[in-house]
Design an enzyme around this catalytic site. Structure first.
Site, PDB file in Angstrom:
ATOM      1  N   ASN A  13     -18.417  -6.960   5.492  1.00 17.99           N
ATOM      2  CA  ASN A  13     -18.114  -6.672   6.900  1.00 17.99           C
ATOM      3  C   ASN A  13     -18.364  -5.184   7.132  1.00 17.99           C
ATOM      4  OD1 ASN A  13     -16.999  -6.278   9.416  1.00 17.99           O
ATOM      5  ND2 ASN A  13     -14.875  -6.530   8.747  1.00 17.99           N
ATOM      6  N   LYS A  15     -18.204  -3.611   9.877  1.00 15.59           N
ATOM      7  CA  LYS A  15     -17.419  -3.085  11.017  1.00 15.59           C
ATOM      8  C   LYS A  15     -18.347  -2.305  11.954  1.00 15.59           C
ATOM      9  CE  LYS A  15     -13.576  -2.898   7.844  1.00 15.59           C
ATOM     10  NZ  LYS A  15     -12.195  -2.615   7.663  1.00 15.59           N
ATOM     11  N   HIS A  99     -10.265 -11.101  12.625  1.00 14.78           N
ATOM     12  CA  HIS A  99     -10.040  -9.969  11.714  1.00 14.78           C
ATOM     13  C   HIS A  99      -8.819  -9.198  12.212  1.00 14.78           C
ATOM     14  CE1 HIS A  99     -10.598  -6.173   9.616  1.00 14.78           C
ATOM     15  NE2 HIS A  99     -11.398  -6.825   8.774  1.00 14.78           N
ATOM     16  N   GLU A 101      -8.251  -6.187  12.546  1.00 18.71           N
ATOM     17  CA  GLU A 101      -8.565  -5.089  13.482  1.00 18.71           C
ATOM     18  C   GLU A 101      -8.747  -5.629  14.901  1.00 18.71           C
ATOM     19  OE1 GLU A 101     -11.788  -3.402  11.235  1.00 18.71           O
ATOM     20  OE2 GLU A 101     -10.355  -2.736   9.714  1.00 18.71           O
ATOM     21  N   GLU A 169      -6.469 -11.655   4.129  1.00 20.57           N
ATOM     22  CA  GLU A 169      -6.575 -10.199   4.079  1.00 20.57           C
ATOM     23  C   GLU A 169      -5.225  -9.575   4.441  1.00 20.57           C
ATOM     24  OE1 GLU A 169     -10.873  -8.819   4.652  1.00 20.57           O
ATOM     25  OE2 GLU A 169     -10.083  -9.138   6.649  1.00 20.57           O
ATOM     26  N   GLY A 175      -8.856  -1.328   3.949  1.00 18.04           N
ATOM     27  CA  GLY A 175      -9.301   0.056   4.129  1.00 18.04           C
ATOM     28  C   GLY A 175      -8.325   1.106   3.626  1.00 18.04           C
ATOM     29  N   SER A 214      -9.666  -3.881   0.272  1.00 18.72           N
ATOM     30  CA  SER A 214     -10.009  -2.859  -0.728  1.00 18.72           C
ATOM     31  C   SER A 214     -10.607  -3.440  -2.016  1.00 18.72           C
ATOM     32  CB  SER A 214      -8.791  -1.983  -1.045  1.00 18.72           C
ATOM     33  OG  SER A 214      -8.355  -1.310   0.124  1.00 18.72           O
TER      34      SER A 214
HETATM   35  C1  PEP Z   1     -12.306  -5.854   5.830  1.00 13.51           C
HETATM   36  O1  PEP Z   1     -12.686  -5.122   6.733  1.00 13.51           O
HETATM   37  O2  PEP Z   1     -12.294  -7.064   6.009  1.00 13.51           O
HETATM   38  C2  PEP Z   1     -11.891  -5.247   4.566  1.00 13.51           C
HETATM   39  C3  PEP Z   1     -11.374  -6.021   3.661  1.00 13.51           C
HETATM   40  O3  PEP Z   1     -12.075  -3.898   4.434  1.00 13.51           O
HETATM   41  P1  PEP Z   1     -11.939  -3.057   3.067  1.00 13.51           P
HETATM   42  O4  PEP Z   1     -12.688  -3.812   1.988  1.00 13.51           O
HETATM   43  O5  PEP Z   1     -12.567  -1.739   3.367  1.00 13.51           O
HETATM   44  O6  PEP Z   1     -10.494  -2.953   2.750  1.00 13.51           O
END
Ligand code: PEP
Length: 252
Positions: A13, A15, A99, A101, A169, A175, A214
């Site tokens: 992803n 973003k 997601h 976000e 997640e 992040g 992460s």
């Molecule tokens: C994500 O945006 O779905 C995500 C898991 O980000 P990151 O791997 O940077 O934590």
């Protein structure tokens, strides 16, 4: 069906990162994967503006392209939005919906996420439905209840293992550099497997459940080895081919 019979998916992803110049990364990734017999599917979700070009760059390769969000309607007066049909037309095979976000920044509810997933199915896209608890909810011992409620509210009728992927997640791990422990991941994923069985029937046992938060080359193998984990949704570490391949290597 045993867990090992499910073909994993490693999805990136991007973003709101990446213009045309960033296409060198999937091009590089495609070259790195040439001749490699992969034991997983690989997906890159760049910004919608470069989906078509990303698809062209990876033409003939093993990497699929996806969108990061879609509107529930097929068309209409929704300035700035993009429909699932438009993503499909641009070359997408899948789309991320719900997601954290989007749930936080755009106040998306489970019902809206379900409508977006339904739109993805209507357009012939696989919907990657994201769920996950906040740190406050985890500390309050509510994690499993939150996941149950998000699954019930976000999975639309007609979801099956071919058109739907679930991504767990934990919001506090996205992040931040923090990851859930393998025990926490296994507990959440095993719970999700059970709950999607109630919602999707026999299809639940065949549906991919990704872990996201992460994930990086150094922790991927351990996280992917947890019970009921069928791949990863990767943010930051998917932007550079050299990092992303380190995660994909878990399935080579
Ligand atoms: C994500 O945006 O779905 C995500 C898991 O980000 P990151 O791997 O940077 O934590």
């Amino acid at each position: 069906m045993s867990d090992t019979a499910i073909r994993p998916l490693v999805a990136g992803n991007w973003k709101m990162n990446g213009t045309t110049a960033a296409l060198r990364e999937p091009r590089l990734l495609g070259a790195m994967l040439k001749g490699v017999k992969l034991k997983c599917d690989v997906l890159v979700c760049p910004p919608a503006t470069i989906i078509r070009r990303a698809k062209a760059v990876m033409k003939g390769g093993k990497i699929k392209v996806g969108g990061q969000d879609c509107h529930a309607a097929a068309s209409g007066a929704h300035t700035g939005d993009i429909s699932a049909e438009m993503l499909k037309d641009a070359g997408a095979a899948m789309v991320i919906v719900g997601h954290s976000e989007r749930r936080t920044n755009h106040k998306e509810t489970d019902a809206e996420v379900a409508a977006k997933a339904k739109a993805a199915h209507r357009a012939g896209l696989v919907a990657i439905i994201c769920i996950g608890e906040t740190l406050e909810e985890r500390k309050g011992g509510k994690t499993l209840d939150v996941l149950t409620s998000q699954l019930k509210g976000s999975i639309p009728e007609g979801a099956n293992s071919g058109n739907t992927v679930i991504a767990y997640e934990p919001v506090w791990a996205i992040g931040t550099g923090l990851t859930a422990s393998t025990a926490e991941v296994a507990e959440a994923h095993t719970h999700i497997r059970k709950e999607i069985g109630k919602i999707m029937g026999a299809e639940g046992a065949k549906t991919r459940i990704l872990y996201g938060g992460s994930v990086k080359p150094s922790n991927a193998a351990e996280l992917m080895g947890a019970a009921n984990v069928n791949g990863a949704l990767v943010g930051g570490a998917s932007l550079k081919a050299a990092d992303f391949i380190g995660i994909i290597k878990t399935y080579m």
